[in-house]
Design a protein around this motif. Structure first.
Motif, PDB file in Angstrom:
ATOM      1  N   ALA B 165      62.767  82.132  25.614  1.00  0.00           N
ATOM      2  CA  ALA B 165      61.482  81.374  25.820  1.00  0.00           C
ATOM      3  C   ALA B 165      61.661  80.129  24.945  1.00  0.00           C
ATOM      4  N   ALA B 166      62.102  80.249  23.823  1.00  0.00           N
ATOM      5  CA  ALA B 166      62.158  78.929  22.872  1.00  0.00           C
ATOM      6  C   ALA B 166      63.026  77.918  23.729  1.00  0.00           C
ATOM      7  N   ALA B 167      64.113  78.545  24.333  1.00  0.00           N
ATOM      8  CA  ALA B 167      64.967  77.383  25.037  1.00  0.00           C
ATOM      9  C   ALA B 167      64.184  76.776  26.321  1.00  0.00           C
ATOM     10  N   LYS B 168      63.517  77.552  26.937  1.00  0.00           N
ATOM     11  CA  LYS B 168      62.770  77.228  28.175  1.00  0.00           C
ATOM     12  C   LYS B 168      61.616  76.111  27.737  1.00  0.00           C
ATOM     13  N   LEU B 169      60.999  76.587  26.379  1.00  0.00           N
ATOM     14  CA  LEU B 169      59.960  75.654  26.078  1.00  0.00           C
ATOM     15  C   LEU B 169      60.440  74.213  25.711  1.00  0.00           C
ATOM     16  N   ARG B 170      61.740  74.275  25.019  1.00  0.00           N
ATOM     17  CA  ARG B 170      62.337  72.966  24.671  1.00  0.00           C
ATOM     18  C   ARG B 170      62.667  72.204  25.851  1.00  0.00           C
ATOM     19  N   SER B 171      63.144  72.978  26.842  1.00  0.00           N
ATOM     20  CA  SER B 171      63.612  72.040  28.178  1.00  0.00           C
ATOM     21  C   SER B 171      62.433  71.483  28.970  1.00  0.00           C
ATOM     22  N   GLU B 172      61.286  72.255  28.640  1.00  0.00           N
ATOM     23  CA  GLU B 172      59.916  71.509  29.476  1.00  0.00           C
ATOM     24  C   GLU B 172      59.604  70.247  29.103  1.00  0.00           C
TER      25      GLU B 172
END
Lengths: 287, 172
Positions: B165-172
């Motif tokens: 989730a952290a990686a996904k949020l950073r890529s948004e």
């Protein structure tokens, strides 16, 4: 589970809170609530009146005064202390203890002052504040008074506050030398009571120990101040021999019992090991 | 307005019911309750938000974790009246009608969910972490979740889910 019925007030000033306590309604003061609310749910505590001080301004601080004494307000949360750059800079024993209190969620609500007032013989902060020769400031109808941490706890879950007093802050005296030390704790899992906790706070001037505080958690029916170990350290350098002697004396001061957390022998061994580690690190820092 | 009367004991008459206003998942709610009502009970029974679970009921397990003003709190250890004037986020507040929250997606992608009982509390502790630290290490995640117990002991995948989730949020 839910508590028995009580009246709830959330005053907006300290004066109003103190007035409420004077109604004599078997009142309890609620700050973080991480000990009081569980006790009320288990019905070990059934106050007639709960005075919630969370809306009282001016109690959330932790700061140094002009003389360098550290003041920790009644609404300063464990998490505030855990994140504090001030503690990391000036108060190594407290900085080491803050992340080891309960668990991260409890640390968001619970307070150091509340923890001292709760007077749980297994409390971590009690050892830390005792080792640092701290005090509790109580405010009541007659004004403010300061109670030394060593006189504050009268017994398990009993403190020295009068029923119409509120503990407004804890005060840690300014170190006269270079402060060093730490808090070491073994727990079976995060949030459990300490199997053993050891608070060490020394002050040094030119490599000489000018003040030493050592207090133990979980190895007796109360917080234990290892006074012989403290005396053995003052007046000399932190040499391996002196550290070993202090560790032995601290272990001798412990009164551990064999229980589900470990044998008495194991706990005594941990006290010795933790004192050596805390002072060993201190020695390295001093060198 | 929601009226909460789920504690059925004989009223003594001298304990006033209090009216409080709390914002739950962005929605302002006015509630009347007894002071002894716990926040967890208000959410679950009063407001019918049963995503918040009650596990141990003794401040240990963290299943009842919600956010109060963005900070993770055990809702079984806070009185509902203490939330007066504050903002509460529960697991129901994570997803929108059309989209899962990245934490929920992470749980699906990394198999973070076993029996699911600890999941809401874990997700809210994780949300508090990611709001403060968008790029946590595995150690940071383990530290932040150390007040939440998973009795399936599925911690490995929970940690992976949060990192996902952290990686996904950073890529948004």
């Amino acid at each position: 589970m839910y508590p028995s019925r009580f009246r709830y007030e959330a005053p907006r000033s300290l004066a109003e809170a103190l007035d409420l306590l004077r109604t004599g309604d078997e009142a309890k003061v609620l700050a973080g609530g991480q000990s009081l609310v569980p006790l009320m749910k288990l019905r070990f505590a059934a106050p007639g009146l709960v005075v919630d001080i969370n809306n009282v301004p001016g109690l959330a601080h932790h700061e140094l005064d002009a003389e360098g004494n550290l003041h920790v307000g009644a609404l300063c949360r464990h998490a505030d202390l855990e994140r504090s750059q001030l503690l990391k800079a000036v108060q190594p024993t407290m900085a080491a203890a803050a992340p080891l209190i309960a668990d991260p969620i409890v640390r968001n609500r619970g307070t150091l002052v509340g923890s001292l007032c709760h007077a749980d013989p297994q409390g971590d902060w009690a050892s830390v504040v005792l080792a640092l020769d701290g005090a509790i400031v109580a405010e009541g109808p007659a004004g403010r008074r300061t109670i030394a941490a060593r006189d504050f706890v009268l017994g398990p879950f009993q403190n020295a506050l009068a029923p119409d007093e509120i503990a407004v802050e804890a005060v840690i005296p300014a170190p006269r030398g270079t402060p060093a030390g730490g808090y070491l704790k073994l727990e079976r899992r995060v949030g459990d009571f300490a199997t053993v906790g050891v608070a060490v706070a020394v002050e040094t001037q030119a490599d000489m120990v000018t003040r030493a505080g050592i207090a133990l958690t979980g190895v007796g029916g109360s917080t234990i101040e290892a006074t012989d170990a403290e005396h053995a350290l003052v007046g000399g350098a932190l040499t391996p021999d002196r550290v070993a002697e202090a560790a032995d004396l601290a272990a001798a001061a412990a009164r551990p019992k064999t229980d589900h957390r470990g044998t008495a022998e194991f706990k005594r061994h941990l006290v010795r090991t933790f004192v050596v580690r805390a002072l060993g690190r201190t020695g390295e820092e001093a060198a | 307005m929601t009226t909460v009367h789920e504690i059925h004991e004989e009223a003594t008459g001298d304990v006033p019911i209090r009216r409080i206003t709390i914002t739950v998942n962005g929605e302002r709610r006015v509630v009347e309750c007894e002071p002894r009502l716990l926040l967890a009970h208000l959410l679950r029974q009063g407001l019918r938000l049963t995503g918040t679970h009650l596990g141990c009921d003794t401040t240990n397990c963290g299943a009842c974790t919600v956010l109060v003003d963005g900070r993770a709190v055990k809702s079984c250890t806070m009185l509902a009246v203490q939330a007066d004037g504050h903002e509460v986020t529960t697991v129901e507040g994570l997803a929108t009608a059309s989209e899962l929250h990245p934490l929920q997606e992470g749980y699906r992608e990394e198999h973070g969910l076993q029996c699911g009982f600890c999941t809401p509390g874990m997700m809210l502790s994780a949300k508090a972490l990611l709001d403060e630290n968008p790029d946590p290490s595995e150690e940071d995640v383990r530290w932040a979740l150390s007040g939440n117990l998973c009795r399936c002991t599925g911690y490995q995948n929970i940690v992976k889910s949060v990192l996902w989730a952290a990686a996904k949020l950073r890529s948004e």
